[in-house]
Design an enzyme around this catalytic site. Sequence first.
Site, PDB file in Angstrom:
ATOM      1  N   ASP A 155     -12.139   2.249  -2.277  1.00  0.00           N
ATOM      2  CA  ASP A 155     -11.831   3.154  -1.170  1.00  0.00           C
ATOM      3  C   ASP A 155     -11.998   4.623  -1.547  1.00  0.00           C
ATOM      4  O   ASP A 155     -12.121   4.967  -2.721  1.00  0.00           O
ATOM      5  CB  ASP A 155     -10.395   2.914  -0.665  1.00  0.00           C
ATOM      6  CG  ASP A 155      -9.416   2.603  -1.778  1.00  0.00           C
ATOM      7  OD1 ASP A 155      -9.662   3.048  -2.913  1.00  0.00           O
ATOM      8  OD2 ASP A 155      -8.421   1.918  -1.517  1.00  0.00           O
TER       9      ASP A 155
ATOM     10  N   ASN B 191       3.852  -1.383   0.549  1.00  0.00           N
ATOM     11  CA  ASN B 191       3.859  -2.138   1.817  1.00  0.00           C
ATOM     12  C   ASN B 191       2.904  -3.331   1.788  1.00  0.00           C
ATOM     13  O   ASN B 191       2.609  -3.916   2.814  1.00  0.00           O
ATOM     14  CB  ASN B 191       3.510  -1.211   2.989  1.00  0.00           C
ATOM     15  CG  ASN B 191       2.107  -0.621   2.869  1.00  0.00           C
ATOM     16  OD1 ASN B 191       1.373  -0.949   1.940  1.00  0.00           O
ATOM     17  ND2 ASN B 191       1.732   0.226   3.807  1.00  0.00           N
TER      18      ASN B 191
ATOM     19  N   HIS C  24      -0.302  -3.264   0.891  1.00  0.00           N
ATOM     20  CA  HIS C  24      -1.736  -3.022   1.141  1.00  0.00           C
ATOM     21  C   HIS C  24      -2.578  -3.316  -0.095  1.00  0.00           C
ATOM     22  O   HIS C  24      -2.127  -3.147  -1.229  1.00  0.00           O
ATOM     23  CB  HIS C  24      -2.001  -1.618   1.717  1.00  0.00           C
ATOM     24  CG  HIS C  24      -1.866  -0.469   0.772  1.00  0.00           C
ATOM     25  ND1 HIS C  24      -1.417   0.772   1.156  1.00  0.00           N
ATOM     26  CD2 HIS C  24      -2.148  -0.328  -0.552  1.00  0.00           C
ATOM     27  CE1 HIS C  24      -1.430   1.601   0.139  1.00  0.00           C
ATOM     28  NE2 HIS C  24      -1.860   0.952  -0.920  1.00  0.00           N
TER      29      HIS C  24
ATOM     30  N   GLU D  40      -3.932  -1.546   5.489  1.00  0.00           N
ATOM     31  CA  GLU D  40      -2.504  -1.459   5.751  1.00  0.00           C
ATOM     32  C   GLU D  40      -2.031  -2.695   6.540  1.00  0.00           C
ATOM     33  O   GLU D  40      -2.863  -3.446   7.086  1.00  0.00           O
ATOM     34  CB  GLU D  40      -2.216  -0.172   6.536  1.00  0.00           C
ATOM     35  CG  GLU D  40      -2.655   1.117   5.829  1.00  0.00           C
ATOM     36  CD  GLU D  40      -1.746   1.540   4.674  1.00  0.00           C
ATOM     37  OE1 GLU D  40      -1.108   0.682   4.021  1.00  0.00           O
ATOM     38  OE2 GLU D  40      -1.688   2.764   4.410  1.00  0.00           O
TER      39      GLU D  40
END
Length: 239
Positions: free
Chosen positions: A62, A128, A130, A135
């Site tokens: 990313d 979280n 990811h 997400e």
Amino acid sequence: MHFLLFESAQAASQKAYELIQEAKFQGAQTFGLATGGTPEQLYAILRSSDIDFSDSYAINLDEYIGLDPTHPQSYAQYMQKNLFSTKPFKATYIPNGSNPDVAAETAAYEKIIEDHPIDLQILGIGTNGHIGFNEPGTPFDSKTSLVDLTASTIQANKRYFESEEEVPTQAYSMGIGTILKAKKIILLAFGSSKAQTIADLFSGNITIDNPASALHHHHDVSILLDPEAALYIKDKLKN
Ligand code: F6R
């Protein structure tokens, strides 16, 4: 999915290094790479090793939208500093965060991965759940796309920027479906902030609310943990 507990993040990173060496020995040519705090020790081990990537390809997960590859906080710069300047690859690929043509950038990245199927993918994990910057709520068959970062991700990543306002709110990220195509996956998780998400992953509950749970659909995933990240599952691990 194999959960492996190590005495420290350093020992887990050493194991990741050995798995990379083993994969290379078995013919792996293309390595999927992650950024962030988690793989820093692995990259330090690789830098000081005699491993040779000059015939290998690196494809990163990313990049932040809006950051030029020369921006100090870009993942392009992170990779230069942590690995590529010391260990040159035949070719390295990171999405171009400054390309405003989303359709062209994401299609080109998918094509790169199609041309160079990833033999070994290194992953970190967000608090979280990811993976990459996918997400919660991301479909498991997603391809490389422009993604909105959640408030918790922006919060977690602000440590690299002067202020929270400077943290980009979007990124280009390899999709979950793209990640699942890698032949082998190694996920590293260190520190107490990852303990709950690792417990959720260990529970085996597969849901798009926990992107990492998509990895249960892959046949060759190793999760390398330090004691803090393994806090809630330690007693259930055999090693
Ligand atoms: C980085 C990436 C992210 C990070 C995750 C954990 O390329 O794709 O999924 O792996 O946000 O970040 P750290 O390692 O900083 O806790």
